[in-house]
Design an enzyme around this catalytic site. Sequence first.
Site, PDB file in Angstrom:
ATOM      1  N   CYS A   1      46.597  34.967  44.458  1.00 29.43           N
ATOM      2  CA  CYS A   1      46.808  35.544  45.298  1.00 29.43           C
ATOM      3  C   CYS A   1      45.946  36.023  45.927  1.00 29.43           C
ATOM      4  O   CYS A   1      44.657  36.375  45.688  1.00 29.43           O
ATOM      5  CB  CYS A   1      47.141  37.094  44.863  1.00 29.43           C
ATOM      6  SG  CYS A   1      46.869  38.700  45.416  1.00 29.43           S
TER       7      CYS A   1
ATOM      8  N   CYS B   1      44.015  39.852  46.370  1.00 30.33           N
ATOM      9  CA  CYS B   1      43.555  39.937  45.139  1.00 30.33           C
ATOM     10  C   CYS B   1      42.103  39.743  44.786  1.00 30.33           C
ATOM     11  O   CYS B   1      41.002  39.954  44.303  1.00 30.33           O
ATOM     12  CB  CYS B   1      44.392  39.609  43.432  1.00 30.33           C
ATOM     13  SG  CYS B   1      45.807  39.715  43.694  1.00 30.33           S
TER      14      CYS B   1
END
Length: 107
Positions: free
Chosen positions: A30, A33
């Site tokens: 991600c 993230c």
Amino acid sequence: MAKQVNDRDFDAEVLGATEPVLVDFWAEWCPPCKAMDPIMDELSVELAGRVKIVKVDVETNPSTVTRYNVRAMPTMIVFHNGEPVDMKVGAGQSRVQLIKWLDQFAA
């Protein structure tokens, strides 16, 4: 650096904590993230003793992810006295916005 927690130690580290806990649900794949990683690491040092910051890898901790209905990454949930009290989804928050958000829960 934010502490990594998993399905086995989540209850002890998060639900049993004496201070509020920000749980950052993230994934290696991600990009948003990964962009939040340095901010979470800074906040874990800056807010030490007031707010505990931990990370849960969604790929390796399916029980905790399912338990809290996490469906998007990153998802940040604040726990206080063993209960989820607030949540933010996505990486749209700046360091300053996160501090302001966490200050309302800080010990």
